[in-house]
Design a protein around this motif. Structure first.
Motif, PDB file in Angstrom:
ATOM      1  N   LEU A   1       1.041  -0.927   0.258  1.00 32.00           N
ATOM      2  CA  LEU A   1       0.371   0.473   0.061  1.00 32.00           C
ATOM      3  C   LEU A   1       0.554   1.326   0.138  1.00 32.00           C
ATOM      4  O   LEU A   1       0.763   1.914  -1.216  1.00 32.00           O
ATOM      5  N   ILE A   2       1.745   1.705   0.796  1.00 31.31           N
ATOM      6  CA  ILE A   2       2.985   2.665   1.142  1.00 31.31           C
ATOM      7  C   ILE A   2       3.275   2.784  -0.370  1.00 31.31           C
ATOM      8  O   ILE A   2       3.155   3.296  -1.143  1.00 31.31           O
ATOM      9  N   ASN A   3       4.344   1.704  -1.279  1.00 31.38           N
ATOM     10  CA  ASN A   3       4.656   1.625  -2.671  1.00 31.38           C
ATOM     11  C   ASN A   3       3.481   1.991  -3.243  1.00 31.38           C
ATOM     12  O   ASN A   3       4.153   3.036  -4.254  1.00 31.38           O
ATOM     13  N   HIS A   4       2.089   1.186  -3.532  1.00 32.00           N
ATOM     14  CA  HIS A   4       1.727   1.906  -4.122  1.00 32.00           C
ATOM     15  C   HIS A   4       1.362   3.865  -4.639  1.00 32.00           C
ATOM     16  O   HIS A   4       0.869   4.253  -5.250  1.00 32.00           O
ATOM     17  N   TYR A   5       1.549   3.857  -3.051  1.00 31.81           N
ATOM     18  CA  TYR A   5       1.216   5.396  -2.519  1.00 31.81           C
ATOM     19  C   TYR A   5       2.112   6.357  -3.003  1.00 31.81           C
ATOM     20  O   TYR A   5       2.168   7.166  -4.077  1.00 31.81           O
ATOM     21  N   LEU A   6       3.526   5.971  -3.264  1.00 30.01           N
ATOM     22  CA  LEU A   6       4.636   6.358  -3.254  1.00 30.01           C
ATOM     23  C   LEU A   6       4.580   6.445  -4.976  1.00 30.01           C
ATOM     24  O   LEU A   6       5.722   7.177  -4.910  1.00 30.01           O
ATOM     25  N   ASN A   7       4.358   5.822  -5.813  1.00 25.88           N
ATOM     26  CA  ASN A   7       4.237   6.085  -6.798  1.00 25.88           C
ATOM     27  C   ASN A   7       3.465   7.343  -7.538  1.00 25.88           C
ATOM     28  O   ASN A   7       3.290   7.822  -8.717  1.00 25.88           O
ATOM     29  N   PHE A   8       3.076   7.567  -6.809  1.00 23.84           N
ATOM     30  CA  PHE A   8       1.804   9.039  -7.734  1.00 23.84           C
ATOM     31  C   PHE A   8       2.904   9.872  -7.636  1.00 23.84           C
ATOM     32  O   PHE A   8       3.340  10.319  -6.669  1.00 23.84           O
ATOM     33  N   ASP A   9       2.763  10.775  -9.064  1.00 20.44           N
ATOM     34  CA  ASP A   9       3.492  11.984  -9.006  1.00 20.44           C
ATOM     35  C   ASP A   9       3.064  12.956  -7.865  1.00 20.44           C
ATOM     36  O   ASP A   9       3.574  14.500  -7.534  1.00 20.44           O
ATOM     37  N   GLU A  10       1.194  13.053  -7.931  1.00 23.95           N
ATOM     38  CA  GLU A  10       0.622  13.624  -7.195  1.00 23.95           C
ATOM     39  C   GLU A  10       0.463  14.303  -5.883  1.00 23.95           C
ATOM     40  O   GLU A  10       0.929  15.206  -5.560  1.00 23.95           O
ATOM     41  N   ILE A  11       1.581  13.435  -5.299  1.00 22.53           N
ATOM     42  CA  ILE A  11       1.428  13.651  -3.764  1.00 22.53           C
ATOM     43  C   ILE A  11       3.034  14.938  -3.580  1.00 22.53           C
ATOM     44  O   ILE A  11       3.656  14.405  -4.636  1.00 22.53           O
TER      45      ILE A  11
END
Length: 82
Positions: free
Chosen positions: A16-26
């Motif tokens: 889940l963390i890795n999934h969020y880390l892949n978002f450019d918008e964050i």
């Protein structure tokens, strides 16, 4: 919590963390908080889970700026350790 359940739930949280880390918008601060969370989570093992219990919860509440729903998943994992 059995070793298998612990391992599965920890793996889901890491993914889940890795999934969020892949978002450019964050933004960079949110990504930094996620990296801190990942670093703490990787320190948890089945053998030391009782010694580590509470570390995630205290860090999330005291130091990190995470979405409530995301933080809640990690706090629940921490709470369920026994």
């Amino acid at each position: 919590m059995t070793k298998e359940v612990f391992t599965e739930r920890k793996s889901e949280l890491v993914n889940l963390i890795n999934h969020y880390l892949n978002f450019d918008e964050i933004n960079w601060q949110y990504k930094n908080d996620l990296k801190i969370l990942l670093e703490i989570l990787t320190q948890y093992s089945y053998e030391n889970k009782l010694q580590m219990k509470g570390t995630l919860t205290h860090t999330i509440i005291d130091s990190l700026q995470l979405d409530y729903t995301l933080g809640e998943k990690f706090i629940q994992f921490d709470k369920d350790l026994n």
